[in-house]
Design an enzyme around this catalytic site. Sequence first.
Site: not given
Length: 525
Positions: A244, A278
């Site tokens: 990720e 993110c």
Amino acid sequence: MSAVIQVPITNDEIVSYNPATGAEVGRVAQSSPDEVKAAVERGRTAFQAWKKTSFAERNAYIMKAREVLISEMDEIARLISDESGKPVAEALSMEIAPVLDLMQYFARNTEKLLKPSKINIGLYALLGRSSRITYHPLGVVGIIPAWNYPFSIPLGEAVMALMAGNTVVIKPSELTPLTGIKIGEIFEKASLPQDCVQIVSGAGATGAALVDAAPDKIMFTGSVATGKKIAAAAAKNLTSVVLELGGKDPMIVFADANLELASGAAVWGAFCNSGQSCSSVERLYVEESVAAELTRRIVEKTKQINQGTGDKETTSIGAMSSERQIAIVEDHVEDFRAAGAKIETGGRRNPEFEGLFYEPTVITNANNDMRAMQEETFGPTLPIATFSTEQEAIRLANDSEFGLTASVWTRDSAKGQRVAAQIEAGSVCVNEVLYTHGIGQTPWGGFKNSGRGRTHGREGLMELVQPQHIHTNHVALLPDAWWMPYSANAVATFRKMTTTFATGSLIKTTTLLPQLWKRIMELRK
Ligand code: NAD
């Protein structure tokens, strides 16, 4: 005995500081590579018993852990805020509430999501065969998270791994080590069997030691650069990894959007967690005709935001987490200035504070040729660029090495869906922004350099199990036509199979039957 082992002191300690004040939050012993290896071995031993527990038993442990978390919620929110600099409000709304939801969802639904099922095998079924698929846990899952959501990301991944029957070793970020240890304590208080969740502490070298210890899966959250190192190191043991990674997430605002909502969403999407998400809005593309109006609303809202230490309930933007991160923001803002963009508000460290505070910054006249529109900033900046057509908006949004999330704002729902489908990103919101990591039921992960594999949702659960196909011949009376020995008759049969059986058509396959019978009789001789 304790369910969670905090690996004992060796060489060194990690000191955790509050980035808003510089005050020490606490110290944690660093784990040596041998201790990390031993933790993985203990996790493997614990796996032998844990994998045999029923879903109902696992559900009970996770729901107990949930109760522990609820009972300590305020203390935990304060710890997250102290270590990361984020407001307590965001520790509650963006970490604790979503992970509580994820916990109940996977506690209650993993059995259903992993239910063995029958596979439709087409014409093979007519030969008296059947296939079903079952799911086995992997073993020990190593979790290496970042510091920006130091509680919800590793805890959510641990819950999913445990529900699937795995044990877990977590190496928290060196910036938030106490939050990581708190996760271990929650499972300990929930009386989870020993060594099912272990925390090892340290920086990158400890993470590397966890990869080298060859767990059965690595769940990594962090930068592209570290993701590549982990993928290379994991390849030595063929350990599979979920990565990720970063994002440079675009927000597209069409002229027909609700500009009041879109401006509020842009401000929250760009500045919550001081822009250290993110899935933060890192680039805003607005249709030319409404650019001035949208910008005016965004600047007005930004100027009203209260920046301060995370412990105050009225703080909306807290400190950034590290000097390294704030230096990247300064570099990118300088890049925007030098390239001719205009700083509408912010553009500097907040002089009212000694800690790591950067003012929320709105930038106009940005364009994709600017370096800071390509590299991940991970800070409280909102650069705004314009477009004139739908195709241009899509092209600009996709002009990035990243593809984590994106958002599209329009009152025209057909246009919203049409544009969303053309954006290269793992999650695309229409008239919403940023928060989909909080929906544990849905898959999370990136296209392009934003990652590999998925967490959350059924797709995320599938990363934590290995499927097993069980194929049964229920009428095992005759040999199969494809067995040995081969012959001219065999080759003729196989040739005809390509245009009959292999088409999936029952009608065509009936024309194969005489040849097939001849071949089977040949084998029985
Ligand atoms: P980072 O890559 O510096 O560190 C992440 C973790 O990896 C830390 O725990 C660190 O100690 C560990 N690590 C460092 N070197 C290692 C090595 N060689 N082997 C094993 N482990 C190692 O990232 P960061 O600064 O902590 O996090 C910021 C990044 O995380 C941003 O790019 C952000 O976009 C990304 N992020 C992505 C998601 C997502 O879901 N896609 C979520 C949050 C953060």
